[in-house]
Every structure is written in structure tokens, then in C-alpha cells.
Motif scaffolding. Structure first.
Motif, short mmCIF file in Angstrom:
data_model
loop_
_atom_site.label_atom_id
_atom_site.label_comp_id
_atom_site.label_asym_id
_atom_site.label_seq_id
_atom_site.Cartn_x
_atom_site.Cartn_y
_atom_site.Cartn_z
N MET A 147 -27.07 -31.10 48.76
CA MET A 147 -28.01 -32.09 48.22
C MET A 147 -29.15 -31.40 47.48
O MET A 147 -29.53 -31.81 46.37
CB MET A 147 -28.57 -32.95 49.37
CG MET A 147 -29.42 -34.12 48.92
SD MET A 147 -30.12 -35.03 50.32
CE MET A 147 -28.63 -35.51 51.19
N GLU A 148 -29.68 -30.34 48.07
CA GLU A 148 -30.77 -29.60 47.43
C GLU A 148 -30.29 -28.97 46.12
O GLU A 148 -31.01 -28.95 45.12
CB GLU A 148 -31.29 -28.52 48.38
CG GLU A 148 -32.04 -29.07 49.58
CD GLU A 148 -32.48 -27.98 50.54
OE1 GLU A 148 -32.10 -26.80 50.31
OE2 GLU A 148 -33.18 -28.29 51.51
N ALA A 149 -29.05 -28.45 46.14
CA ALA A 149 -28.49 -27.82 44.94
C ALA A 149 -28.33 -28.84 43.83
O ALA A 149 -28.65 -28.56 42.66
CB ALA A 149 -27.15 -27.17 45.28
N LYS A 186 -23.45 -18.83 49.26
CA LYS A 186 -23.29 -18.61 47.82
C LYS A 186 -24.09 -19.64 47.03
O LYS A 186 -24.65 -19.33 45.98
CB LYS A 186 -21.81 -18.67 47.44
CG LYS A 186 -21.01 -17.46 47.91
CD LYS A 186 -19.57 -17.53 47.41
CE LYS A 186 -18.78 -16.30 47.86
NZ LYS A 186 -17.37 -16.37 47.41
N THR A 187 -24.11 -20.85 47.54
CA THR A 187 -24.88 -21.90 46.87
C THR A 187 -26.36 -21.56 46.87
O THR A 187 -27.05 -21.72 45.86
CB THR A 187 -24.66 -23.26 47.57
OG1 THR A 187 -23.27 -23.60 47.50
CG2 THR A 187 -25.47 -24.36 46.90
N ILE A 188 -26.85 -21.06 47.99
CA ILE A 188 -28.26 -20.67 48.08
C ILE A 188 -28.56 -19.52 47.13
O ILE A 188 -29.58 -19.50 46.45
CB ILE A 188 -28.62 -20.27 49.53
CG1 ILE A 188 -28.59 -21.51 50.43
CG2 ILE A 188 -30.00 -19.62 49.59
CD1 ILE A 188 -28.76 -21.21 51.90
N ALA A 189 -27.63 -18.54 47.06
CA ALA A 189 -27.81 -17.40 46.15
C ALA A 189 -27.88 -17.88 44.70
O ALA A 189 -28.67 -17.38 43.89
CB ALA A 189 -26.67 -16.41 46.33
N SER A 190 -27.05 -18.87 44.36
CA SER A 190 -27.06 -19.43 43.00
C SER A 190 -28.35 -20.19 42.74
O SER A 190 -28.90 -20.15 41.63
CB SER A 190 -25.86 -20.36 42.81
OG SER A 190 -24.64 -19.64 42.92
#
Length: 228
Positions: A116-118, A192-196
């Protein structure tokens, strides 16, 4: 979990005291000995400095203490190490099935929150920040072209450097958006999503330092810091 671990510790202390007293040992002496043993055994977790500092991170590593920095790593350890589930089961808090189910729910909730944050970050970047950056990019390019056409002596080297930097940062932001979209679509790794998201954040931060305030579509850091 902390309350359950505390209950186990109290239970162990009570059992040891009851056993000692039943054998005719002095209660106070036994308690003093137990407390001294606890301090010696767990003294390595005590740190009187800043627990958020890099100093404590290094010191904790020296002492052999775990340093779980995110939710996925923590849930993975809890799930794989059977002692945690056994502890909950021992005191009638959760069965093995309930313990696993709860961890599964935590995993899912965390992944959904990150997704959701992404998606919010993608929307903000695509509909607000990048359009503003492209608009300013066009204005800057047109200005350089018009001013430069007045005379060949006008090189506008620094202005051109600014435009190159702007174009580069816009491209980085667009690439970061694409990477983040792919990560969310795969649904495989919250890490990986956080890294992106971090990459996108860095690109957007760089744009904030270039785009004029009147064209920037969001509250600036300065405004947020000093807003009453």
C-alpha cells in the motif's frame, strides 16, 4: 511476547525458590543467590548509553546479541525457532497452530502495508512530482535556448549543468518508479519493495533540491520542519 517471557522467568524463579525452601534452605539467601545469577547471566543485555546509536549496534554484536532490524527478519526467527512457540503453548497462551496462524497473519499484514505504501509512493511520483519536474525541465530548456540565441558569447554553462542534472534526476526517478512497480507486481519480497522505495525517495529528494518552490507540488522539508 514480552509478558509471556516474563511469566516464564517468574515461573522459573518461583519453582527454584519453592524447591530450595522445601529442602530447608533460607528463603532470603536463596533469593539473593537467584537474583545474582540472573544478573550475571543477562548482564550482557544492559547498556547505559544510547540504544539507537551505532555504538550500541557494534557493542551488541560483540556481546553476541541478535540485532533484528525489520519485521520480516523478526517474524522469520520467531517462526523457525521452536522455543517461542513452545513457550506460548506451555503457558496456555497459544497452541502451535494458533501461533503459526498468528505469524502468518503478521506476515500478510506487513506485506499488504508495504504494498500500500509503495503504491502511494508510485502515485505521488507519477502524478505530482515527475510532472512538475518535467514542466520545469521544459521551462529551463526553453529559457537556455532563447537566452543563448541572443549572442554566441552567452554560453550559459552553469544553466546547462543545472538542466543536465535535472534531466538525470528525472530519469532516475522514472527508473525507480518502474522498478518499484515491478516489485509490487511480483508480490514476492517486501524487502525488495522497500529497497525500491528508498531509491525512489532518493531521486525525489534530489528533485526537491532543484525544482523551484512555486512549482514543487508537495510541502517541502523546510515547511514541515518550521510549520506552526
Amino acid at each position: 511476547m514480552i509478558n509471556t517471557i516474563f511469566a516464564e522467568a517468574v515461573d522459573e524463579i518461583c519453582s527454584e525458590l519453592e524447591t530450595a525452601v522445601s529442602k530447608g534452605k533460607n528463603f532470603n539467601d536463596t533469593l539473593q543467590g537467584i537474583l545474582q545469577g540472573i544478573v550475571k547471566k543477562h548482564k550482557r543485555i544492559i547498556f547505559n548509553g544510547d540504544n539507537y546509536s551505532a555504538e550500541w549496534t557494534k557493542e551488541a554484536e560483540k556481546r553476541g546479541l541478535p540485532n533484528l532490524r525489520n519485521t520480516p527478519d523478526t517474524l522469520e526467527v520467531i517462526e523457525k525457532d521452536k522455543k517461542y512457540g513452545a513457550l506460548f503453548e506451555k503457558y496456555g497462551v497459544l497452541t502451535k497452530e494458533e501461533f503459526k496462524s498468528r505469524n502468518d497473519v503478521y506476515h500478510h499484514a506487513y506485506e499488504m502495508t508495504i504494498a500500500m505504501e509503495a503504491n502511494c509512493a508510485i502515485t505521488i511520483a507519477k502524478t505530482l512530482v515527475i510532472p512538475a519536474a518535467l514542466e520545469y525541465q521544459g521551462v529551463l530548456a526553453e529559457t537556455i535556448q532563447k537566452v543563448g540565441s541572443i549572442s554566441k558569447k552567452i554560453t550559459m554553462l552553469e544553466s546547462k549543468k543545472l538542466l543536465v542534472s535535472l534531466v538525470s534526476n528525472v530519469e532516475e526517478a522514472l527508473a525507480a518508479v518502474s522498478e518499484l512497480e515491478a516489485s509490487v507486481a511480483s508480490g514476492k519480497s517486501a524487502k525488495k519493495t522497500i529497497a525500491s522505495m528508498v531509491k525512489l525517495r532518493e531521486a525525489i529528494d534530489a528533485l526537491e533540491g532543484i525544482i523551484p518552490k512555486d512549482k514543487w507540488p508537495l510541502p517541502t522539508y523546510a515547511e514541515m520542519m518550521f510549520m506552526m
